[in-house]
Scaffold this active site. Sequence first.
Site, short mmCIF file in Angstrom:
data_model
loop_
_atom_site.label_atom_id
_atom_site.label_comp_id
_atom_site.label_asym_id
_atom_site.label_seq_id
_atom_site.Cartn_x
_atom_site.Cartn_y
_atom_site.Cartn_z
N GLY A 122 3.48 -85.24 -25.41
CA GLY A 122 4.84 -85.41 -24.91
C GLY A 122 5.83 -84.33 -25.32
N LEU A 179 -2.33 -87.90 -17.16
CA LEU A 179 -3.73 -87.63 -16.83
C LEU A 179 -4.33 -88.59 -15.82
CD1 LEU A 179 -4.97 -86.59 -20.37
CD2 LEU A 179 -4.30 -85.14 -18.46
N ILE A 212 -2.31 -90.32 -9.29
CA ILE A 212 -1.17 -91.13 -8.82
C ILE A 212 -1.61 -91.95 -7.59
CG2 ILE A 212 1.20 -91.03 -7.89
CD1 ILE A 212 1.02 -90.18 -10.79
N HIS A 248 1.59 -77.68 -14.24
CA HIS A 248 0.19 -77.35 -14.51
C HIS A 248 0.15 -75.99 -15.21
CE1 HIS A 248 -4.12 -77.78 -13.90
NE2 HIS A 248 -4.12 -76.47 -13.70
N ASP A 250 -3.52 -81.45 -7.71
CA ASP A 250 -2.96 -80.11 -7.94
C ASP A 250 -2.76 -79.32 -6.64
OD1 ASP A 250 -2.95 -80.56 -10.68
OD2 ASP A 250 -4.93 -79.68 -10.97
C1 GRF Z 1 1.09 -79.30 -20.54
O1 GRF Z 1 0.40 -78.15 -20.87
C2 GRF Z 1 1.21 -79.42 -19.05
O2 GRF Z 1 1.19 -78.20 -18.40
C3 GRF Z 1 -0.02 -80.18 -18.68
O3 GRF Z 1 -0.23 -81.07 -19.74
C4 GRF Z 1 0.34 -80.54 -20.92
C5 GRF Z 1 1.23 -81.62 -21.48
O4 GRF Z 1 1.58 -81.36 -22.80
N1 GRF Z 1 0.16 -80.86 -17.42
P1 GRF Z 1 2.64 -82.32 -23.53
O5 GRF Z 1 2.08 -83.72 -23.51
O6 GRF Z 1 3.93 -82.21 -22.78
O7 GRF Z 1 2.76 -81.79 -24.92
#
Ligand code: GRF
Length: 335
Positions: free
Chosen positions: A12, A86, A89, A105, A146
């Site tokens: 997060g 993850l 949706i 991404h 994506d």
């Molecule tokens: C980030 O690198 C983002 O690009 C990818 O997941 C990661 C999330 O990291 N979708 P965090 O949970 O915000 O630290």
Amino acid sequence: MNKIAILASGTGTNAENIYRFFSNGNRVKVELVIYDRRNAPVAERMRALGADTLYLPAEVWEQRPQEIVDLLTQRGIDLVVLAGFLRFIPTPLTEAFKGRIINIHPSLLPAYGGRGMYGHKVHEAVIAAGEVESGVTVHYVTEEMDGGEILLQERVAVDPTDTPESLEAKIRRIEFDIYPRAIVAALTRMPRRPGEEWAEKLGVAYDPTKLPPHYPGAVPPPVANAATQAPPHEETPAATTPKGYAEVLQRAYGDDVPKMPPAYLVWAVVMTVLCCLPAGIVAIIFSSQVSSKYYAGDIEGAQRASDRAQIWIIVSFVLGVLTNTLYLPVALLFN
Ligand code: GRF
């Protein structure tokens, strides 16, 4: 005020960055942070900041996605922001929030995207392939993983000495910079809700979740639901009378009940004094109706009155200018 919901599954850091970024202003509010893994660090991280968090287990995402749509609608969410989320949706959500869900991404999509390409795995693949550049992409979320339209993309050089960890650190810095900007860009692109533009012009705090239910564009308050753990639904006072509406405003805004600015009234009075008396008086009548209709709960009536007030202020000005400039020649003509 635009409201966003952040969806996250992991640490997060992006969610925190977004929350801190928008806490400094009053245009965007992180209304809710939803997470789908009971022990995801993002939950504690965001609660420590004072954010409203909500755990939605796999079962809700997979079997009752419509409840998520309802919840986001009831909370007046304009934009759904995925930050390390993850889970796929569900279709009801992508359909109901078409063009209103974005994801970040850590690569230059379409390269290194799709199934299995997330987090550290992306950077490992980029380094293994000997790429000389990578980057960050913010894109709209569609059915295709994506694959939605790209909103913003920023590049970064991959040095020969880079490891997946060092590349990830570089990319994280770009993410912190790019994601709040992408959120603003996505919100700016979205069509305004009914009443929003007009309210902004008058400087009125407009929030459809805080309008009495019978208003055009009103969004109902959250409904109690075991799965979504929403706060219990309180009876909304009957808002069909001015007193009812005042009570609704008071309950929704506490001591910060938005005040109708006297903008048109001031202009109408100025025009009456300086320019044309009869037209100015008509403008004053319409201007005073804006506030009274607004507080009586007749938003559409207030909107109509403000449109008429604007017209009569202009008429008053034009007649005033004509009267003053034509007075001398006409007087000379008839003398
Ligand atoms: C980030 O690198 C983002 O690009 C990818 O997941 C990661 C999330 O990291 N979708 P965090 O949970 O915000 O630290």
